[in-house]
Write a protein that holds these residues in place. Structure first.
Motif, PDB file in Angstrom:
ATOM      1  N   ASN A 133       0.873  -1.422  -0.021  1.00  0.00           N
ATOM      2  CA  ASN A 133      -0.134  -0.205   0.115  1.00  0.00           C
ATOM      3  C   ASN A 133       0.858   1.287   0.120  1.00  0.00           C
ATOM      4  O   ASN A 133       0.468   2.222   0.385  1.00  0.00           O
ATOM      5  CB  ASN A 133      -1.069   0.031   1.045  1.00  0.00           C
ATOM      6  CG  ASN A 133      -0.386   0.174   2.567  1.00  0.00           C
ATOM      7  OD1 ASN A 133       0.819  -0.325   2.545  1.00  0.00           O
ATOM      8  ND2 ASN A 133      -1.135   0.282   3.516  1.00  0.00           N
ATOM      9  N   MET A 173       3.138   2.361   1.585  1.00  0.00           N
ATOM     10  CA  MET A 173       3.744   3.014   3.046  1.00  0.00           C
ATOM     11  C   MET A 173       5.136   2.991   3.359  1.00  0.00           C
ATOM     12  O   MET A 173       5.663   4.044   3.976  1.00  0.00           O
ATOM     13  CB  MET A 173       3.193   2.124   4.300  1.00  0.00           C
ATOM     14  CG  MET A 173       1.675   2.341   4.173  1.00  0.00           C
ATOM     15  SD  MET A 173       0.899   3.938   4.862  1.00  0.00           S
ATOM     16  CE  MET A 173       1.103   3.781   6.522  1.00  0.00           C
ATOM     17  N   ASP A 216      -1.883   7.828  -7.709  1.00  0.00           N
ATOM     18  CA  ASP A 216      -2.073   8.495  -6.500  1.00  0.00           C
ATOM     19  C   ASP A 216      -1.841   7.495  -5.456  1.00  0.00           C
ATOM     20  O   ASP A 216      -3.119   6.839  -4.993  1.00  0.00           O
ATOM     21  CB  ASP A 216      -3.115   9.632  -6.342  1.00  0.00           C
ATOM     22  CG  ASP A 216      -3.117  10.254  -5.001  1.00  0.00           C
ATOM     23  OD1 ASP A 216      -2.254   9.931  -4.269  1.00  0.00           O
ATOM     24  OD2 ASP A 216      -3.794  10.967  -4.861  1.00  0.00           O
ATOM     25  N   VAL A 272      -2.584   7.705  -2.394  1.00  0.00           N
ATOM     26  CA  VAL A 272      -3.866   7.857  -1.285  1.00  0.00           C
ATOM     27  C   VAL A 272      -4.728   6.984  -1.928  1.00  0.00           C
ATOM     28  O   VAL A 272      -5.904   6.519  -1.192  1.00  0.00           O
ATOM     29  CB  VAL A 272      -4.307   9.435  -1.609  1.00  0.00           C
ATOM     30  CG1 VAL A 272      -5.611   9.833  -0.716  1.00  0.00           C
ATOM     31  CG2 VAL A 272      -3.415  10.533  -0.547  1.00  0.00           C
ATOM     32  N   LYS A 273      -5.113   7.075  -3.022  1.00  0.00           N
ATOM     33  CA  LYS A 273      -6.146   6.274  -4.007  1.00  0.00           C
ATOM     34  C   LYS A 273      -5.982   4.821  -3.408  1.00  0.00           C
ATOM     35  O   LYS A 273      -6.922   3.991  -3.207  1.00  0.00           O
ATOM     36  CB  LYS A 273      -6.392   6.495  -5.345  1.00  0.00           C
ATOM     37  CG  LYS A 273      -7.308   7.652  -5.630  1.00  0.00           C
ATOM     38  CD  LYS A 273      -7.329   7.605  -7.337  1.00  0.00           C
ATOM     39  CE  LYS A 273      -8.721   8.455  -7.578  1.00  0.00           C
ATOM     40  NZ  LYS A 273      -8.523   8.702  -8.931  1.00  0.00           N
ATOM     41  N   ARG A 295      -4.265   3.344  -1.016  1.00  0.00           N
ATOM     42  CA  ARG A 295      -4.270   2.980   0.480  1.00  0.00           C
ATOM     43  C   ARG A 295      -5.774   2.953   0.546  1.00  0.00           C
ATOM     44  O   ARG A 295      -6.202   2.385   1.710  1.00  0.00           O
ATOM     45  CB  ARG A 295      -3.639   4.088   1.093  1.00  0.00           C
ATOM     46  CG  ARG A 295      -2.084   4.178   1.018  1.00  0.00           C
ATOM     47  CD  ARG A 295      -1.442   5.107   1.883  1.00  0.00           C
ATOM     48  NE  ARG A 295      -0.114   5.139   1.489  1.00  0.00           N
ATOM     49  CZ  ARG A 295       0.485   6.294   1.151  1.00  0.00           C
ATOM     50  NH1 ARG A 295      -0.194   7.525   1.491  1.00  0.00           N
ATOM     51  NH2 ARG A 295       1.846   6.422   0.796  1.00  0.00           N
ATOM     52  N   ARG A 296      -6.753   3.844   0.189  1.00  0.00           N
ATOM     53  CA  ARG A 296      -8.076   3.895   0.360  1.00  0.00           C
ATOM     54  C   ARG A 296      -8.739   2.419   0.149  1.00  0.00           C
ATOM     55  O   ARG A 296      -9.775   1.909   0.958  1.00  0.00           O
ATOM     56  CB  ARG A 296      -8.972   4.894  -0.450  1.00  0.00           C
ATOM     57  CG  ARG A 296      -8.826   6.297   0.040  1.00  0.00           C
ATOM     58  CD  ARG A 296     -10.394   6.599  -0.186  1.00  0.00           C
ATOM     59  NE  ARG A 296     -11.511   5.632   0.343  1.00  0.00           N
ATOM     60  CZ  ARG A 296     -12.450   5.540  -0.417  1.00  0.00           C
ATOM     61  NH1 ARG A 296     -12.919   6.065  -1.356  1.00  0.00           N
ATOM     62  NH2 ARG A 296     -13.064   4.464   0.003  1.00  0.00           N
ATOM     63  N   GLY A 317     -12.069   7.270   8.982  1.00  0.00           N
ATOM     64  CA  GLY A 317     -11.972   7.186   7.613  1.00  0.00           C
ATOM     65  C   GLY A 317     -12.884   7.315   6.614  1.00  0.00           C
ATOM     66  O   GLY A 317     -12.853   8.193   5.373  1.00  0.00           O
ATOM     67  N   MET A 340     -13.464  11.052   6.476  1.00  0.00           N
ATOM     68  CA  MET A 340     -12.590  11.787   5.312  1.00  0.00           C
ATOM     69  C   MET A 340     -12.966  11.664   4.091  1.00  0.00           C
ATOM     70  O   MET A 340     -12.373  12.570   3.173  1.00  0.00           O
ATOM     71  CB  MET A 340     -11.124  11.224   5.760  1.00  0.00           C
ATOM     72  CG  MET A 340      -9.935  11.601   6.318  1.00  0.00           C
ATOM     73  SD  MET A 340      -8.742  10.613   6.899  1.00  0.00           S
ATOM     74  CE  MET A 340      -8.732   9.352   5.873  1.00  0.00           C
ATOM     75  N   ASN A 341     -13.725  10.732   3.697  1.00  0.00           N
ATOM     76  CA  ASN A 341     -14.053  10.450   2.608  1.00  0.00           C
ATOM     77  C   ASN A 341     -15.570  11.243   1.919  1.00  0.00           C
ATOM     78  O   ASN A 341     -16.119  11.023   1.361  1.00  0.00           O
ATOM     79  CB  ASN A 341     -14.510   9.089   2.168  1.00  0.00           C
ATOM     80  CG  ASN A 341     -13.009   8.314   1.828  1.00  0.00           C
ATOM     81  OD1 ASN A 341     -12.254   8.528   1.275  1.00  0.00           O
ATOM     82  ND2 ASN A 341     -12.939   6.983   2.807  1.00  0.00           N
ATOM     83  N   VAL A 390     -13.845   1.596   5.790  1.00  0.00           N
ATOM     84  CA  VAL A 390     -13.814   2.095   4.717  1.00  0.00           C
ATOM     85  C   VAL A 390     -14.270   1.248   3.445  1.00  0.00           C
ATOM     86  O   VAL A 390     -14.121   1.632   2.378  1.00  0.00           O
ATOM     87  CB  VAL A 390     -12.697   2.863   4.349  1.00  0.00           C
ATOM     88  CG1 VAL A 390     -12.664   4.144   5.284  1.00  0.00           C
ATOM     89  CG2 VAL A 390     -11.490   2.186   4.680  1.00  0.00           C
TER      90      VAL A 390
END
Lengths: 278, 346, 252
Positions: C51, C53, C79, C81-82, C84-85, C109, C112-113, C165
């Motif tokens: 992911n 990290m 990205d 971020v996408k 990891r979501r 989570g 945040m979305n 999430v």
């Protein structure tokens, strides 16, 4: 995904704001330093460092008495402030668990942040009123009070870093504890203590407010500890708010000298601490 | 230069606690207990202990002595004007009529402007310095910000007097004043270079290093596990920053109060740009005065006892305000740092 | 059967130190894959590459391709971020957010979305807590701080947070290493229930745990993938001598 776009936008706004804040800060620093150098350099020549200020409105002259007075004040303040600060720092480190030490540590931090003008007024009420005159001693007294907490705090930090094994080695040789502390521990913690002293000197070199109410103002070279004395920061202030172009130029020149002093101290300190703590 | 408070806070992590600093002066400490049979050394140690305690206490004594002296020397004014001094609005050295409200107002308003401008900027700077910049640049950038704290107040004043104030008057104030002035009365034109607003701006610049250094330390102390947790949930950098800020909230508050303490007591730079007019101005773009400024400005001119005493009483008020703010700030900063250490150890 | 991950010749570094060497493996959808190996073998690094990290560590680098549903997550235009979501991560030590309530810890989570609907949030929090077998223990204390729970509960709270999430993958980094046997048993049971909906990758230093919960097992040694096979054959009949030595406890 709509929401994703919004989040990314917020992220962009945040990052631009944060970097802009940093950029702004850096620009301010560069502009201030740039202006001091630019305006100050044109005022400086050999005589600038030795001559007395010219009478109002007349060109030329220097800030000799101001430099000398500041050096005298710093030396005198160090004489009072450094030993007191070091011993206060040793006490805080060696007795760190005692209630008195934590009280001292607390008020030490409060004093560090204290308005210097109030400290100046205190020096006025306790020394100037008593001596009935503005004097170098009163100014140095105020500056010493500003130095003490800075020196104390850095001494405490560095004494605490001295390994227990070094004390024990000295004690095992039969050296009394107080000697161990003053000679061995303190000399091991020398570097940190010197750093603190330099930091405090850098700070008091530019202190102006406490001097206004304690040392008076002088166009002349040092004439005794019980007399008014000239000081670099006071020259900057007085000449800056004067209507005379030549004096304003002296103010910029003095500012350049002062800023160089202070920056050199900080860069040296920063280099030392970086090597040490890296 | 790091001013002392930043110095202390950023080296705080270097103190190792008591195991490296045994309180071996205590005569009762078991490891050294055997020394008690050597009376000569004990005497030396005891003298040194008392001496060090006495000298160490000087920082406490100084503060109490300061309070005593200021009260003693402002007695004259206190007796004559009583509490009315605090809300009086006249300052007349000719007929000896003194009241300090416009000064208190000026001090509070310039400090408020300074915080309003400096806190967001400092948080931005601190976030960049703690988490959102390449690691190898951080040392250099923090140094730059700290140099800002090293520049003496009087040099800021000089720069503010000749450069900042004219720039603000010519390029920044007019658009603000002409657009917002009709909505917010205290921003109405006309604008003057040497004004309360300029005092606030120069203070803001001066306290940015203080606030950003302490918040940076607080942000840097947010545990990696916390940041990773939110990043792994797919947080953007803004969302990560929000978590960092909410975790370090008490650090931000402590830093802000410390910044306030510094702004309240700052003298030279403000004196040189605020215009030094004794009144509560109708807009922020008009001249004003602060407690510290009037002391610096009029102290040497005050020849009559009652005038001097009134100025010292202003000093007493400033002393009280600064003492309360700083004592409060130190408690909060200490508590927040303790909390961070606890969290890190966990 | 579809592959959720296809790892192709991935190398990873910390500064000059190479942590992963030419790792290639495929991970099936709706399966549980365990990554085992002695400490320092790179198993956590591999997990963190899934992911992205790993790159959060200063000076860390990755090369190679790592396909997630056929898309290389290390392509320039991806990205993180996408990515990891779509994956939930559970860490070695429970790390609930101390300044948030239990409810907010799970809901963070979603918030945040952009989920603002209270009813929706409630429903999602309840569903996630139930799936993490925590609902019965905390449903009357959702306003309490997340750190008021016991260690095992905190870890299940973190799992609920990751599940809320609706990820496709759950990455677990030694999730039980700080827990007692009872709490460990609960979490293992939970993990086995997860594979119906999720693809699970779990790093563990505990071979019994790998044997109990996983369908596939990868054995890493000094940054290299020594053996990767179905769990039962790998433990009963390892092909490589190194694997056998490790699972019989000759080193590690």
């Amino acid at each position: 995904m709509d929401n994703y776009a919004v989040r990314k936008l917020k992220e962009k706004i945040f990052l631009s704001f944060a970097w802009l804040a940093l950029l702004l800060t850096a620009i301010i620093l560069v502009v201030i330093l740039g202006q001091v150098v630019y305006n100050g350099a044109s005022a400086i020549n050999i005589g600038f460092f030795f001559e007395r200020p010219a009478p109002p409105g007349e060109p030329g002259g220097g800030i000799g008495p101001g430099i000398q007075g500041t050096v005298v004040l710093m030396a005198l303040a160090s004489l009072m402030g450094i030993p007191l600060g070091i011993i206060a720092g040793i006490y805080m480190a060696e007795f760190s668990e005692s209630k008195l030490a934590s009280a001292i540590r607390y008020f030490n931090d409060v004093l560090t942040e204290f308005p210097s003008i109030v400290i100046g007024v205190f020096a006025y009420t306790s020394i100037v009123i008593f001596m009935r005159t503005f004097s170098a001693i009163a100014g140095a007294f105020a500056l010493a009070i500003i130095m003490i907490p800075i020196v104390a705090r850095t001494t405490e930090e560095s004494v605490k870093l001295v390994p227990a094994s070094i004390r024990e080695a000295a004690l095992a040789l039969g050296i009394p504890r107080w000697k161990t502390t003053l000679r061995i521990v303190l000399s091991t913690a020398r570097q940190g203590t010197i750093t603190g002293i330099m930091l405090s000197l850098g700070r008091i070199a530019g202190e102006t407010a406490p001097l206004i109410v304690t040392v008076g103002f002088s166009f002349f070279y040092f004439g005794g500890f019980d007399k008014p004395v000239a000081a670099l920061p006071l020259y900057i202030y007085t000449f800056a708010i004067s209507p005379f172009e030549s004096w304003r130029s002296l103010a910029w020149g003095s500012a350049l000298v002062l800023v160089i002093m202070v920056l050199v101290v900080n860069i040296v300190v920063r280099t030392i601490t970086r090597q040490k703590y890296r | 230069m790091k001013r002392p408070s930043e110095w202390r806070l950023s080296t705080a992590s270097l103190s190792y606690g008591k195991e490296l600093a045994p309180s071996f002066f205590y005569p009762t400490t078991p490891e050294y207990g055997g020394r008690r049979i050597m009376p000569k050394e004990i005497t030396g140690d005891r003298v040194f202990t008392w001496l060090a305690a006495g000298i160490g206490s000087s920082v406490i004594i100084i503060i109490f002595l300061m309070a005593y002296e200021l009260i003693k020397e402002s007695r004259l004014a206190i007796d004559k004007y009583g509490l009315g001094f605090v809300w009086g609005t006249t300052w007349d050295p000719v007929f000896f009529e003194f009241g300090a409200l416009p000064l208190i107002w000026g001090t509070l308003v310039t400090s408020a402007i300074a915080l309003l401008l400096a806190v967001p900027v400092s948080i931005g700077v601190a976030l960049v310095l703690s988490h959102f910049s390449p690691v190898r640049f951080r040392f250099a950038i923090s140094f730059l910000v700290e140099l800002l704290a090293a520049i003496p107040s009087v040099v800021y004043g000089l720069w503010g007097l000749f450069t900042l104030a004219p720039i603000l008057r010519d390029y920044i104030y007019p658009p603000i004043s002409s657009t917002l002035g009709s909505v917010v009365p205290i921003l109405a034109p006309p604008v003057i270079a040497y004004s309360v607003m300029t005092g606030g701006v120069i203070l803001a610049i001066m306290i940015i290093p203080t606030i950003s250094a302490i918040t940076r330390d607080a942000f840097a102390a947010v545990p990696l596990a916390q940041r990773e947790a939110v990043i792994s949930l797919g947080a953007t950098r803004w969302e990560t920053a929000r978590l960092v800020m909410s975790y370090a909230r008490s650090g931000i508050i402590g830093a802000t109060i410390l910044g306030l303490g510094r702004a309240v007591g700052e003298t030279m730079a403000v004196t040189m740009v605020i215009g030094n007019r004794f009144e509560i101005p109708s807009t922020l773009f008009q001249p004003g005065y602060t407690m510290a400024a009037i002391i610096a400005n009029e102290f040497t001119e005050a020849t009559e006892d009652i005038y001097l005493s009134a100025l010292i009483e202003v000093g007493l008020v400033l002393f009280a305000v600064a003492l309360v703010i700083n004592m409060f700030a130190q408690i909060i900063v200490r508590r927040s740092l303790k909390m961070f250490r606890g969290a890190v150890r966990e | 059967m579809a592959y959720k991950f296809e790892v192709e010749q991935v190398d990873a570094w910390f500064g000059a130190k190479q942590a992963l060497k030419q790792i290639s493996m495929k991970i099936k959808e709706n399966s549980i894959t365990a990554i085992i190996g002695p400490s320092g073998c790179g198993k956590t690094t591999l997990l963190r590459c899934f992911n992205r990290m790993h790159e959060l560590v200063p000076d860390a680098r990755v090369s190679g391709r790592l396909l997630f549903d056929g898309q290389n997550i290390y392509d320039d235009d991806v990205d993180p971020v996408k990515i990891r979501r779509r994956m939930g991560m559970v860490f070695q030590r429970a790390n609930p957010f101390p300044m948030m309530s239990i409810f907010d810890n799970v809901a963070v989570g979603l918030k945040m979305n952009g989920v603002r609907n209270k009813a929706k949030l409630r429903e999602a929090v309840e569903r996630s807590l139930k799936r993490a077998y925590l609902w019965d223990e905390v449903n009357d204390a959702l306003d309490k701080s997340g750190v008021s729970l016991s260690g095992g509960q905190q870890q299940r709270l973190c799992i609920a947070r990751a599940l809320a999430v609706e990820p496709e993958v759950i990455l677990m980094d030694e999730p039980c290493s700080a827990l007692d046997p009872t709490a460990t048993a609960k979490i293992e049971q939970l993990i086995m229930g997860l594979k119906e909906q999720y693809t699970v990758v779990i790093v563990t230093h505990n071979m019994q745990q790998a044997a109990r919960v996983s369908d596939y097992t990868a054995f890493l040694y000094l940054g290299e993938l020594v053996e990767y096979a179905e769990t039962v054959p790998l433990f009963e009949n390892p092909r490589m001598e190194l694997t056998e030595q490790y699972i019989t406890g000759k080193f590690g």
